[in-house]
Motif scaffolding. Structure first.
Motif, PDB file in Angstrom:
ATOM      1  N   LYS A 271      27.066 104.514  83.722  1.00  0.00           N
ATOM      2  CA  LYS A 271      25.744 104.942  83.256  1.00  0.00           C
ATOM      3  C   LYS A 271      24.647 103.941  83.638  1.00  0.00           C
ATOM      4  O   LYS A 271      23.506 104.051  83.182  1.00  0.00           O
ATOM      5  CB  LYS A 271      25.767 105.126  81.736  1.00  0.00           C
ATOM      6  CG  LYS A 271      26.746 106.189  81.263  1.00  0.00           C
ATOM      7  CD  LYS A 271      26.393 107.553  81.784  1.00  0.00           C
ATOM      8  CE  LYS A 271      27.400 108.590  81.321  1.00  0.00           C
ATOM      9  NZ  LYS A 271      27.107 109.933  81.888  1.00  0.00           N
ATOM     10  N   LYS A 272      25.010 102.950  84.457  1.00  0.00           N
ATOM     11  CA  LYS A 272      24.047 101.953  84.952  1.00  0.00           C
ATOM     12  C   LYS A 272      23.375 101.195  83.810  1.00  0.00           C
ATOM     13  O   LYS A 272      22.184 100.877  83.858  1.00  0.00           O
ATOM     14  CB  LYS A 272      22.974 102.618  85.825  1.00  0.00           C
ATOM     15  CG  LYS A 272      23.510 103.512  86.926  1.00  0.00           C
ATOM     16  CD  LYS A 272      24.308 102.735  87.943  1.00  0.00           C
ATOM     17  CE  LYS A 272      24.803 103.629  89.079  1.00  0.00           C
ATOM     18  NZ  LYS A 272      25.696 102.925  90.018  1.00  0.00           N
ATOM     19  N   ILE A 273      24.131 100.887  82.775  1.00  0.00           N
ATOM     20  CA  ILE A 273      23.581 100.170  81.621  1.00  0.00           C
ATOM     21  C   ILE A 273      23.659  98.666  81.860  1.00  0.00           C
ATOM     22  O   ILE A 273      24.692  98.147  82.280  1.00  0.00           O
ATOM     23  CB  ILE A 273      24.337 100.562  80.336  1.00  0.00           C
ATOM     24  CG1 ILE A 273      24.026 102.017  79.993  1.00  0.00           C
ATOM     25  CG2 ILE A 273      23.978  99.638  79.172  1.00  0.00           C
ATOM     26  CD1 ILE A 273      24.864 102.581  78.879  1.00  0.00           C
ATOM     27  N   ASN A 274      22.560  97.970  81.596  1.00  0.00           N
ATOM     28  CA  ASN A 274      22.481  96.529  81.778  1.00  0.00           C
ATOM     29  C   ASN A 274      22.285  95.870  80.421  1.00  0.00           C
ATOM     30  O   ASN A 274      21.263  96.063  79.762  1.00  0.00           O
ATOM     31  CB  ASN A 274      21.311  96.180  82.709  1.00  0.00           C
ATOM     32  CG  ASN A 274      21.254  94.691  83.032  1.00  0.00           C
ATOM     33  OD1 ASN A 274      21.928  93.874  82.416  1.00  0.00           O
ATOM     34  ND2 ASN A 274      20.452  94.331  84.008  1.00  0.00           N
ATOM     35  N   LEU A 275      23.265  95.086  79.985  1.00  0.00           N
ATOM     36  CA  LEU A 275      23.218  94.450  78.672  1.00  0.00           C
ATOM     37  C   LEU A 275      22.351  93.195  78.647  1.00  0.00           C
ATOM     38  O   LEU A 275      22.158  92.590  77.588  1.00  0.00           O
ATOM     39  CB  LEU A 275      24.637  94.101  78.211  1.00  0.00           C
ATOM     40  CG  LEU A 275      25.612  95.287  78.110  1.00  0.00           C
ATOM     41  CD1 LEU A 275      26.977  94.800  77.642  1.00  0.00           C
ATOM     42  CD2 LEU A 275      25.079  96.355  77.173  1.00  0.00           C
ATOM     43  N   LYS A 276      21.878  92.771  79.798  1.00  0.00           N
ATOM     44  CA  LYS A 276      20.919  91.669  79.916  1.00  0.00           C
ATOM     45  C   LYS A 276      21.417  90.365  79.287  1.00  0.00           C
ATOM     46  O   LYS A 276      20.642  89.611  78.684  1.00  0.00           O
ATOM     47  CB  LYS A 276      19.574  92.085  79.305  1.00  0.00           C
ATOM     48  CG  LYS A 276      18.951  93.284  80.008  1.00  0.00           C
ATOM     49  CD  LYS A 276      17.623  93.673  79.407  1.00  0.00           C
ATOM     50  CE  LYS A 276      17.025  94.869  80.151  1.00  0.00           C
ATOM     51  NZ  LYS A 276      15.730  95.309  79.566  1.00  0.00           N
ATOM     52  N   GLY A 277      22.710  90.123  79.418  1.00  0.00           N
ATOM     53  CA  GLY A 277      23.262  88.847  78.987  1.00  0.00           C
ATOM     54  C   GLY A 277      23.372  88.635  77.496  1.00  0.00           C
ATOM     55  O   GLY A 277      23.615  87.515  77.041  1.00  0.00           O
ATOM     56  N   LYS A 278      23.215  89.687  76.694  1.00  0.00           N
ATOM     57  CA  LYS A 278      23.263  89.529  75.243  1.00  0.00           C
ATOM     58  C   LYS A 278      24.658  89.754  74.665  1.00  0.00           C
ATOM     59  O   LYS A 278      24.863  89.547  73.469  1.00  0.00           O
ATOM     60  CB  LYS A 278      22.260  90.475  74.570  1.00  0.00           C
ATOM     61  CG  LYS A 278      20.811  90.105  74.827  1.00  0.00           C
ATOM     62  CD  LYS A 278      19.862  90.935  73.996  1.00  0.00           C
ATOM     63  CE  LYS A 278      18.416  90.480  74.188  1.00  0.00           C
ATOM     64  NZ  LYS A 278      17.471  91.244  73.347  1.00  0.00           N
ATOM     65  N   GLN A 279      25.581  90.176  75.490  1.00  0.00           N
ATOM     66  CA  GLN A 279      26.953  90.369  75.019  1.00  0.00           C
ATOM     67  C   GLN A 279      27.901  89.644  75.971  1.00  0.00           C
ATOM     68  O   GLN A 279      27.602  89.486  77.149  1.00  0.00           O
ATOM     69  CB  GLN A 279      27.290  91.868  74.948  1.00  0.00           C
ATOM     70  CG  GLN A 279      26.397  92.646  73.996  1.00  0.00           C
ATOM     71  CD  GLN A 279      26.781  94.114  73.877  1.00  0.00           C
ATOM     72  OE1 GLN A 279      27.959  94.461  73.845  1.00  0.00           O
ATOM     73  NE2 GLN A 279      25.778  94.976  73.802  1.00  0.00           N
ATOM     74  N   ARG A 280      29.032  89.219  75.446  1.00  0.00           N
ATOM     75  CA  ARG A 280      30.019  88.563  76.285  1.00  0.00           C
ATOM     76  C   ARG A 280      31.418  88.894  75.779  1.00  0.00           C
ATOM     77  O   ARG A 280      31.600  89.326  74.635  1.00  0.00           O
ATOM     78  CB  ARG A 280      29.811  87.058  76.329  1.00  0.00           C
ATOM     79  CG  ARG A 280      29.884  86.355  74.998  1.00  0.00           C
ATOM     80  CD  ARG A 280      29.681  84.865  75.170  1.00  0.00           C
ATOM     81  NE  ARG A 280      29.640  84.162  73.896  1.00  0.00           N
ATOM     82  CZ  ARG A 280      29.640  82.844  73.784  1.00  0.00           C
ATOM     83  NH1 ARG A 280      29.666  82.090  74.867  1.00  0.00           N
ATOM     84  NH2 ARG A 280      29.608  82.275  72.596  1.00  0.00           N
ATOM     85  N   ILE A 281      32.406  88.680  76.640  1.00  0.00           N
ATOM     86  CA  ILE A 281      33.773  89.007  76.284  1.00  0.00           C
ATOM     87  C   ILE A 281      34.659  87.780  76.383  1.00  0.00           C
ATOM     88  O   ILE A 281      34.342  86.819  77.086  1.00  0.00           O
ATOM     89  CB  ILE A 281      34.352  90.127  77.174  1.00  0.00           C
ATOM     90  CG1 ILE A 281      34.498  89.639  78.632  1.00  0.00           C
ATOM     91  CG2 ILE A 281      33.501  91.382  77.097  1.00  0.00           C
ATOM     92  CD1 ILE A 281      35.299  90.569  79.516  1.00  0.00           C
ATOM     93  N   PHE A 282      35.781  87.828  75.656  1.00  0.00           N
ATOM     94  CA  PHE A 282      36.822  86.822  75.793  1.00  0.00           C
ATOM     95  C   PHE A 282      38.159  87.544  75.720  1.00  0.00           C
ATOM     96  O   PHE A 282      38.444  88.244  74.744  1.00  0.00           O
ATOM     97  CB  PHE A 282      36.733  85.771  74.699  1.00  0.00           C
ATOM     98  CG  PHE A 282      37.726  84.648  74.879  1.00  0.00           C
ATOM     99  CD1 PHE A 282      37.439  83.590  75.731  1.00  0.00           C
ATOM    100  CD2 PHE A 282      38.948  84.659  74.216  1.00  0.00           C
ATOM    101  CE1 PHE A 282      38.351  82.559  75.917  1.00  0.00           C
ATOM    102  CE2 PHE A 282      39.860  83.636  74.390  1.00  0.00           C
ATOM    103  CZ  PHE A 282      39.564  82.575  75.246  1.00  0.00           C
ATOM    104  N   LEU A 283      38.965  87.427  76.781  1.00  0.00           N
ATOM    105  CA  LEU A 283      40.287  88.045  76.815  1.00  0.00           C
ATOM    106  C   LEU A 283      41.305  87.009  76.358  1.00  0.00           C
ATOM    107  O   LEU A 283      41.543  86.029  77.051  1.00  0.00           O
ATOM    108  CB  LEU A 283      40.628  88.527  78.222  1.00  0.00           C
ATOM    109  CG  LEU A 283      39.587  89.404  78.949  1.00  0.00           C
ATOM    110  CD1 LEU A 283      40.141  89.846  80.297  1.00  0.00           C
ATOM    111  CD2 LEU A 283      39.202  90.605  78.100  1.00  0.00           C
ATOM    112  N   SER A 284      41.883  87.209  75.197  1.00  0.00           N
ATOM    113  CA  SER A 284      42.874  86.277  74.665  1.00  0.00           C
ATOM    114  C   SER A 284      44.237  86.951  74.706  1.00  0.00           C
ATOM    115  O   SER A 284      44.415  88.031  74.158  1.00  0.00           O
ATOM    116  CB  SER A 284      42.516  85.892  73.227  1.00  0.00           C
ATOM    117  OG  SER A 284      43.389  84.913  72.742  1.00  0.00           O
TER     118      SER A 284
END
Length: 436
Positions: A271-284
């Protein structure tokens, strides 16, 4: 005598929002009455009010977009779609019923699934806090919406922490597992989390054979299951929800939750959504490719500034599913080098990448010629060459066996030796109990 059922009639729904712009929504008299009732309830500050507001807002959103991230198309019917949420779903059709310039939307059905979410049979968002006995405990009901709180407003300094479980024995077990991973195994961070609580995006485990967590191995490499895909759509909606509110969020996945998280990010990227760096992930302790996750997180504008965004003990599941026997580490490094490194920094990063791969295999001096020989002599791709070397020389047998035991990787492992240490401690306790 004609016993045919009466034809269903639809009429235009009056907008619940500020304006009536957008597509025409058509509903039956029954659904109109239902939505009018929810509109009144939504004006009352309560959990029921939040739930009612979510439903009316979801219906209204179809005036502007008929294919949101949490929607899917019914097989064989290009005009029939459904949007899914944790507590309800809306089935609808699109078409030019009034002959206007835009397609109209006809609401076919509104189905309530909150009992399924509450019964741990449907993915949903739960608030989890420490109870009076010091145990992590989820609230009695799931949250219909991702929201900040006075303690955790979702600001840059105080982001919302959300855990995404994989293979677990149920909601309460997942609620106990995730805090250690969200805190990255750090006591200070865990102590702070105990004061604020966290939110758990619970992904139901629909197999009774998950007792020891072993069934995920047979699912490695397979496409995502229908239930996980549904969970990914609901998760994508919550991520979009946070984006629309400007919230900062940290998403931490455990085991098979990494597959759901990656799929949710892919849905957002379509959907071409840009979160603009306000979210991040961590794969544990991930069990799906972190290379795919890396591509997906960059495509939607996640915060990628942290060099450490995944952690895993290298057991069978992690090697086969998460790293493709080691190739994902190199793939992520090369992708970062080629596509996300400034030209004047590439020389230095190239050295670091080569050294990293060399250290992973046999050593910096041996790795490059060994990989080159495999590529030249056996017509292998570099990724396959590295896979072979990893399989032969990289993994310690004891470490893989220990890390593959589900009960040894429930907590956050800071090194490959942690599962072995846990196993040794368990053995020591058993010996001590026998002596007594």
């Amino acid at each position: 005598m004609n016993n045919a059922p009466a034809a269903i009639t639809y009429s235009g729904l009056k907008p619940y929002g500020q304006t009536g712009t957008g597509r025409t929504l058509l509903v039956t008299a029954q659904h109109r009455q239902l939505l009018d009732g929810f509109k009144k309830i939504s004006e009352i500050p309560s959990s029921e009010g939040y739930y009612a507001k979510s439903i009316t807002k979801a219906v209204e959103s179809l005036r502007g977009c008929t294919a949101p991230v949490n929607s899917f198309m019914k097989n064989g019917t290009p005009n029939r779609r459904c949007i899914v949420f944790s507590g309800f779903e809306i089935e609808y059709e699109t078409g030019s019923y009034y002959g206007g310039p835009q397609t109209d939307v006809i609401i076919v059905d509104i189905r309530f699934t909150n009992d399924k979410a509450k019964g741990e049979k449907r993915a949903a968002l739960w608030q989890v806090n420490i109870n009076n006995t010091g145990r992590w405990e989820p609230y009695d009901n799931p949250n219909p919406k991702l929201l900040g709180t006075p303690r955790v407003p979702g600001s840059e300094d105080c982001p919302i922490k959300v855990g995404i479980n994989g293979y677990s024995e149920g909601l309460e077990h997942a609620a106990r597992l995730l805090p250690d991973h969200i805190a990255r195994g750090e006591e200070r961070a865990l102590h702070h989390l105990e004061k604020t609580g966290y939110q758990l995006f619970y992904v139901p485990q629909n197999s009774s054979a998950l007792k020891a967590g072993w069934t995920f191995i047979k699912n490695l490499g397979r496409s995502i299951s229908p239930s996980d895909l549904e969970a990914a759509r609901i998760l994508a909606h919550h991520m979009k929800e946070a984006h629309d509110q400007g919230l900062y969020v940290e998403w931490t996945s455990h085991r098979g939750g990494s597959k759901v998280l990656t799929q949710a990010m892919k849905l957002l990227s379509r959907k071409k959504i840009n979160l603009k760096g306000k979210q991040r992930i961590f794969l544990s302790d991930y069990t799906s490719s972190h290379y795919e996750a890396d591509i997906a997180r960059r495509a939607i504008g996640m915060d990628t500034r942290d060099s450490k965004w995944y952690n895993s003990t290298k057991g069978v599941a992690q090697l086969v599913g998460g790293q493709s026997l080691g190739a994902s580490n190199l793939a992520c490094s090369i992708n970062d080098l080629i596509h996300h490194t400034k030209p004047d920094e590439r020389a230095g990063k190239t050295v670091v990448t080569v050294a990293s791969v060399g250290g992973t295999v046999y050593g910096v001096h041996q790795a490059a010629p060994t990989i080159a020989n495999l590529v030249a002599n056996f017509s292998l791709t570099p990724a396959y060459a590295i896979t072979i070397l990893n399989a032969i020389g990289f993994v310690s047998t004891a470490g893989v066996i220990a890390a593959s035991i589900p009960s040894l990787n429930e907590g956050y492992n800071k090194s490959a030796m942690d599962p072995i240490a846990t196993l040794a401690n368990k053995a020591a306790k058993r010996i001590a109990s026998v002596k007594k």
